[in-house]
Scaffold this active site. Structure first.
Site, PDB file in Angstrom:
ATOM      1  N   GLY A 199     -66.543 -62.226   3.368  1.00 52.48           N
ATOM      2  CA  GLY A 199     -66.903 -63.473   4.281  1.00 52.48           C
ATOM      3  C   GLY A 199     -66.475 -64.957   3.091  1.00 52.48           C
ATOM      4  O   GLY A 199     -67.018 -65.946   3.971  1.00 52.48           O
ATOM      5  N   ARG A 200     -65.254 -65.698   3.059  1.00 51.33           N
ATOM      6  CA  ARG A 200     -65.011 -66.359   1.889  1.00 51.33           C
ATOM      7  C   ARG A 200     -64.699 -67.124   3.139  1.00 51.33           C
ATOM      8  O   ARG A 200     -63.367 -66.505   4.253  1.00 51.33           O
ATOM      9  CB  ARG A 200     -63.864 -66.174   1.459  1.00 51.33           C
ATOM     10  CG  ARG A 200     -64.478 -65.731  -0.217  1.00 51.33           C
ATOM     11  CD  ARG A 200     -63.316 -65.280  -0.873  1.00 51.33           C
ATOM     12  NE  ARG A 200     -62.495 -63.995  -1.099  1.00 51.33           N
ATOM     13  CZ  ARG A 200     -60.902 -63.652  -1.322  1.00 51.33           C
ATOM     14  NH1 ARG A 200     -60.633 -64.491  -2.788  1.00 51.33           N
ATOM     15  NH2 ARG A 200     -59.953 -63.171  -1.028  1.00 51.33           N
ATOM     16  N   ASP A 239     -54.961 -61.897   8.064  1.00 49.88           N
ATOM     17  CA  ASP A 239     -55.754 -62.393   9.295  1.00 49.88           C
ATOM     18  C   ASP A 239     -55.212 -62.788  10.181  1.00 49.88           C
ATOM     19  O   ASP A 239     -55.977 -64.027  11.071  1.00 49.88           O
ATOM     20  CB  ASP A 239     -56.834 -63.499   8.693  1.00 49.88           C
ATOM     21  CG  ASP A 239     -56.836 -62.664   6.954  1.00 49.88           C
ATOM     22  OD1 ASP A 239     -58.005 -61.815   6.936  1.00 49.88           O
ATOM     23  OD2 ASP A 239     -57.497 -63.794   5.866  1.00 49.88           O
ATOM     24  N   ARG A 292     -47.515 -43.969 -13.684  1.00 47.42           N
ATOM     25  CA  ARG A 292     -48.213 -42.686 -13.078  1.00 47.42           C
ATOM     26  C   ARG A 292     -48.790 -42.356 -14.238  1.00 47.42           C
ATOM     27  O   ARG A 292     -48.527 -41.186 -14.346  1.00 47.42           O
ATOM     28  CB  ARG A 292     -46.775 -42.315 -13.871  1.00 47.42           C
ATOM     29  CG  ARG A 292     -45.135 -42.647 -13.155  1.00 47.42           C
ATOM     30  CD  ARG A 292     -44.027 -42.440 -14.046  1.00 47.42           C
ATOM     31  NE  ARG A 292     -44.198 -43.759 -14.649  1.00 47.42           N
ATOM     32  CZ  ARG A 292     -43.209 -43.902 -15.802  1.00 47.42           C
ATOM     33  NH1 ARG A 292     -42.078 -43.538 -15.279  1.00 47.42           N
ATOM     34  NH2 ARG A 292     -43.129 -44.712 -15.910  1.00 47.42           N
ATOM     35  N   GLY A 313     -59.704 -56.437   6.432  1.00 45.53           N
ATOM     36  CA  GLY A 313     -60.499 -55.994   7.402  1.00 45.53           C
ATOM     37  C   GLY A 313     -60.345 -56.407   8.790  1.00 45.53           C
ATOM     38  O   GLY A 313     -59.588 -57.131   9.395  1.00 45.53           O
ATOM     39  N   HIS A 314     -60.297 -55.303   9.852  1.00 38.78           N
ATOM     40  CA  HIS A 314     -59.723 -55.353  11.023  1.00 38.78           C
ATOM     41  C   HIS A 314     -61.371 -55.521  12.020  1.00 38.78           C
ATOM     42  O   HIS A 314     -62.025 -54.977  11.649  1.00 38.78           O
ATOM     43  CB  HIS A 314     -58.763 -54.627  11.562  1.00 38.78           C
ATOM     44  CG  HIS A 314     -57.377 -54.557  10.091  1.00 38.78           C
ATOM     45  ND1 HIS A 314     -56.681 -54.031  11.116  1.00 38.78           N
ATOM     46  CD2 HIS A 314     -56.703 -55.351  10.584  1.00 38.78           C
ATOM     47  CE1 HIS A 314     -55.558 -53.930  10.161  1.00 38.78           C
ATOM     48  NE2 HIS A 314     -55.516 -55.358   9.456  1.00 38.78           N
ATOM     49  N   ARG A 374     -61.363 -69.111   5.178  1.00 40.08           N
ATOM     50  CA  ARG A 374     -60.626 -69.578   5.120  1.00 40.08           C
ATOM     51  C   ARG A 374     -59.857 -70.707   4.995  1.00 40.08           C
ATOM     52  O   ARG A 374     -60.359 -71.609   5.296  1.00 40.08           O
ATOM     53  CB  ARG A 374     -59.817 -68.393   6.040  1.00 40.08           C
ATOM     54  CG  ARG A 374     -59.984 -67.477   6.015  1.00 40.08           C
ATOM     55  CD  ARG A 374     -59.700 -66.492   7.165  1.00 40.08           C
ATOM     56  NE  ARG A 374     -59.818 -65.061   7.333  1.00 40.08           N
ATOM     57  CZ  ARG A 374     -59.862 -64.060   8.387  1.00 40.08           C
ATOM     58  NH1 ARG A 374     -60.527 -64.608   9.634  1.00 40.08           N
ATOM     59  NH2 ARG A 374     -61.042 -63.028   8.791  1.00 40.08           N
ATOM     60  N   LYS A 420     -54.274 -59.182  13.464  1.00 35.94           N
ATOM     61  CA  LYS A 420     -53.454 -57.954  13.736  1.00 35.94           C
ATOM     62  C   LYS A 420     -54.500 -57.064  13.999  1.00 35.94           C
ATOM     63  O   LYS A 420     -53.947 -56.187  15.113  1.00 35.94           O
ATOM     64  CB  LYS A 420     -52.356 -57.636  12.692  1.00 35.94           C
ATOM     65  CG  LYS A 420     -52.654 -58.240  11.969  1.00 35.94           C
ATOM     66  CD  LYS A 420     -51.231 -57.820  10.343  1.00 35.94           C
ATOM     67  CE  LYS A 420     -52.639 -57.714   9.324  1.00 35.94           C
ATOM     68  NZ  LYS A 420     -53.313 -58.587   9.336  1.00 35.94           N
ATOM     69  N   GLN A 424     -53.238 -57.059   5.602  1.00 31.23           N
ATOM     70  CA  GLN A 424     -52.971 -58.224   4.576  1.00 31.23           C
ATOM     71  C   GLN A 424     -50.996 -58.811   5.915  1.00 31.23           C
ATOM     72  O   GLN A 424     -51.704 -58.922   6.655  1.00 31.23           O
ATOM     73  CB  GLN A 424     -51.658 -58.342   3.489  1.00 31.23           C
ATOM     74  CG  GLN A 424     -53.885 -57.692   2.688  1.00 31.23           C
ATOM     75  CD  GLN A 424     -53.221 -55.810   2.988  1.00 31.23           C
ATOM     76  OE1 GLN A 424     -52.818 -55.171   2.052  1.00 31.23           O
ATOM     77  NE2 GLN A 424     -54.982 -56.338   2.578  1.00 31.23           N
ATOM     78  N   THR A 433     -63.239 -61.598   6.850  1.00 27.12           N
ATOM     79  CA  THR A 433     -64.097 -60.298   7.497  1.00 27.12           C
ATOM     80  C   THR A 433     -64.263 -59.518   6.180  1.00 27.12           C
ATOM     81  O   THR A 433     -65.516 -58.873   6.160  1.00 27.12           O
ATOM     82  CB  THR A 433     -63.048 -59.226   8.026  1.00 27.12           C
ATOM     83  OG1 THR A 433     -61.626 -59.692   8.888  1.00 27.12           O
ATOM     84  CG2 THR A 433     -63.755 -57.784   8.956  1.00 27.12           C
ATOM     85  N   THR A 434     -63.750 -59.236   5.569  1.00 22.22           N
ATOM     86  CA  THR A 434     -64.303 -58.420   3.696  1.00 22.22           C
ATOM     87  C   THR A 434     -64.968 -59.073   2.994  1.00 22.22           C
ATOM     88  O   THR A 434     -65.620 -58.250   2.290  1.00 22.22           O
ATOM     89  CB  THR A 434     -62.732 -58.303   3.332  1.00 22.22           C
ATOM     90  OG1 THR A 434     -62.620 -57.190   4.253  1.00 22.22           O
ATOM     91  CG2 THR A 434     -62.944 -56.864   2.432  1.00 22.22           C
ATOM     92  N   LEU A 467     -54.576 -68.458  20.387  1.00 19.71           N
ATOM     93  CA  LEU A 467     -54.289 -69.895  20.915  1.00 19.71           C
ATOM     94  C   LEU A 467     -55.003 -70.438  21.570  1.00 19.71           C
ATOM     95  O   LEU A 467     -54.988 -72.323  21.650  1.00 19.71           O
ATOM     96  CB  LEU A 467     -53.164 -69.464  21.855  1.00 19.71           C
ATOM     97  CG  LEU A 467     -51.895 -70.091  22.540  1.00 19.71           C
ATOM     98  CD1 LEU A 467     -51.400 -71.329  21.108  1.00 19.71           C
ATOM     99  CD2 LEU A 467     -51.033 -69.946  23.421  1.00 19.71           C
TER     100      LEU A 467
HETATM  101  P1  IMP Z   1     -55.953 -57.876  -3.190  1.00 15.91           P
HETATM  102  O1  IMP Z   1     -55.226 -57.045  -1.758  1.00 15.91           O
HETATM  103  O2  IMP Z   1     -57.880 -57.524  -3.055  1.00 15.91           O
HETATM  104  O3  IMP Z   1     -55.617 -57.567  -4.707  1.00 15.91           O
HETATM  105  O4  IMP Z   1     -56.394 -59.683  -3.349  1.00 15.91           O
HETATM  106  C1  IMP Z   1     -54.499 -60.328  -3.380  1.00 15.91           C
HETATM  107  C2  IMP Z   1     -55.137 -61.366  -2.217  1.00 15.91           C
HETATM  108  O5  IMP Z   1     -54.724 -61.155  -0.945  1.00 15.91           O
HETATM  109  C3  IMP Z   1     -55.756 -62.461  -2.630  1.00 15.91           C
HETATM  110  O6  IMP Z   1     -55.695 -64.513  -1.973  1.00 15.91           O
HETATM  111  C4  IMP Z   1     -57.163 -61.973  -1.294  1.00 15.91           C
HETATM  112  O7  IMP Z   1     -57.481 -62.877  -0.867  1.00 15.91           O
HETATM  113  C5  IMP Z   1     -55.369 -61.522  -0.116  1.00 15.91           C
HETATM  114  N1  IMP Z   1     -55.708 -60.733   0.090  1.00 15.91           N
HETATM  115  C6  IMP Z   1     -55.966 -59.173   0.328  1.00 15.91           C
HETATM  116  N2  IMP Z   1     -56.417 -58.463   1.949  1.00 15.91           N
HETATM  117  C7  IMP Z   1     -56.508 -60.115   2.532  1.00 15.91           C
HETATM  118  C8  IMP Z   1     -56.546 -59.500   4.245  1.00 15.91           C
HETATM  119  O8  IMP Z   1     -56.562 -58.423   4.884  1.00 15.91           O
HETATM  120  N3  IMP Z   1     -56.148 -60.313   4.492  1.00 15.91           N
HETATM  121  C9  IMP Z   1     -56.366 -62.041   4.144  1.00 15.91           C
HETATM  122  N4  IMP Z   1     -56.004 -61.515   2.925  1.00 15.91           N
HETATM  123  C10 IMP Z   1     -55.814 -61.006   1.731  1.00 15.91           C
END
Ligand code: IMP
Length: 426
Positions: free
Chosen positions: A299-300, A13, A139, A40-41, A302, A16, A221, A296-297, A329
């Site tokens: 809604g939690r 987040d 596999r 989520g971009h 941050r 990017k 990520q 973005t994905t 910034l």
């Molecule tokens: P997963 O990728 O869904 O397995 O989640 C594993 C960890 O990565 C969790 O803490 C998620 O909140 C975090 N995470 C996964 N994708 C993102 C992202 O795009 N931005 C921020 N955190 C992410």
């Protein structure tokens, strides 16, 4: 300089999407190399907001080839939905190519992700990412091309896999399983819809690099969520770091010219896991509200905290960063003073390198320096010299602490709100 890898330098987040969008204006080809629909971009163009999960942000440029590489786990239903959403808004998607050998996220992966996270408390996005990568390494997963090849072999493997997953779902979690025949038919139908987009993407990227075209590898990520180099086990299951671009796109490290780390001017993280500079006070609330720090994905909300230069130095090391993009910034505009973490205090000693185990990290306290804020709106600055002295002072401190030049500085979400110190693509 033709091939640039863009990576998140923190816990994801970092903004990017915006920086990718900015670089994609000049790139001939944009490649996603890991992750899946957990990403989520958000890209904003003239008051229009685009949320992209699997398709590279470069899709908004009609001439740019956009690639979903073999390292991405593909949720077929989601990518079809995303394509339809773009097409409805008049975006041409004919320049998308999806690796034929990318692993497929199946509904049982998503179900298992939800069920397993109840016990492991990683706080995953429940998009099936971990279970799909686990099957790949075991596999026993399915690649897209498997659904285009021998039907008999596919049926027998698919039936066996669904039955195996059903046993776990039913016997361990007492939940309902899946009908393998129905699932196979649905998956075949989805792969059929995606057929025009499927390709040997490693070859396409290689051709572009050979022709000295501009290629952008778009990481999802962030460094601290890397399966090997992040804060394990509170990580994702892929390699967001720059090295992941080689594996997840099928190119060699000698093809890469520059590695751009994207870092927010403060730090956030979603889900569980250590976060040394996390703020639980009013300053944390200000960062969340001003920065609109909600997933973005999912809604939690941050978790928010001050900039952590120990994390950034680690990102410089494990990614080989040549450049930094500092984003958001302007979110710091109102603060009278701004803190930066320069070291951790561990068992009474100052340490400057990011610890290699989570148990050590859990015992670390951040050591801060305090800088004067600027308390004015910087969102209209278009050049470095437009920035108030205290902003330049802040950026200079970050540069001193990381040892990496800041090529791009974002002062707002819009495309035009980007200060360019170095174009990256000439
Ligand atoms: P997963 O990728 O869904 O397995 O989640 C594993 C960890 O990565 C969790 O803490 C998620 O909140 C975090 N995470 C996964 N994708 C993102 C992202 O795009 N931005 C921020 N955190 C992410």
């Amino acid at each position: 300089m033709a091939a640039v890898v863009l990576v998140g330098a923190q816990w994801g987040d970092e903004g990017k999407g915006k920086i990718t969008d900015f670089l994609a204006q000049k790139a001939d080809c944009v490649v996603r190399y890991q992750g899946g629909s957990n990403a989520g971009h958000t890209v904003e163009v003239k008051d229009e907001k685009f949320m992209l999960h699997l398709i590279p942000s470069g899709i908004l440029y009609p001439a740019t080839l956009c690639i979903v590489g073999n390292g991405v786990v593909v949720d077929l239903e989601k990518i079809i939905e995303e394509l339809a959403g773009l097409q409805q808004r008049g975006i041409d998607t004919s320049n998308l190519r999806i690796s034929r050998i990318a692993p497929v996220v199946l509904p049982y992966h998503k179900k298992l992700d939800t069920l397993e996270d109840r016990d492991s408390h990683i706080g995953t996005t429940k998009r099936g990412i971990g279970p799909t990568y686990a099957d790949k390494i075991n596999r026993i997963g399915f690649r897209i091309a498997d659904f285009l090849e021998d039907r008999e072999i596919l049926e027998s493997r698919f039936k066996a896999q669904v039955e195996y997953k059903n046993r776990i779902i039913r016997e361990i979690y007492q939940e309902e399983g899946f009908d393998w025949k129905q699932l196979l038919e649905e998956t075949l139908e989805q792969v059929g819809q995606l057929k025009p987009y499927l390709a040997d993407t490693s070859y396409l990227i290689y051709q572009h690099i050979q022709e000295d075209k501009k290629v952008l590898f778009e990481g999802a990520q962030g460094t601290m969520l890397d399966i090997d180099h992040g804060t394990y086990p509170f990580v994702t299951s892929s390699h967001p770091i720059a090295g992941g671009a080689c594996v997840g796109a099928g190119i060699g490290p000698t093809c890469i010219d520059r590695v751009l780390g994207v870092a927010k001017a403060y730090t956030t993280r979603v889900g569980e896991g250590p976060f040394p500079t996390e703020l639980h006070d009013a300053d944390g609330q200000i960062l969340r509200q001003r920065g609109m720090e909600f997933g973005t994905t999912t809604g939690r909300p941050r978790r928010c905290g001050w900039l952590d230069a120990v994390v950034l130095r680690y990102a410089v090391r494990v990614n080989g960063l040549t450049d930094l993009a500092i984003t958001k910034l302007d979110v710091l505009d109102d603060f009278a003073t701004i803190k930066i973490c320069t070291a951790y205090r561990y068992k009474g000693q100052l340490i400057y390198e990011f610890p290699d185990t989570t148990s050590i990290l859990n015992q670390c306290e951040p050591e801060y320096i305090e800088l004067p804020g600027w308390q004015q709106d910087i969102s209209h600055a278009t050049t470095y010299n437009d920035l108030p002295a205290n902003v330049r002072n802040y950026l200079a401190k970050v540069e001193e602490l990381t040892g990496v030049k800041q090529s791009l500085i974002a002062v707002g979400p819009g495309r035009e709100q980007t200060i360019v110190n170095d174009q990256l693509y000439k």
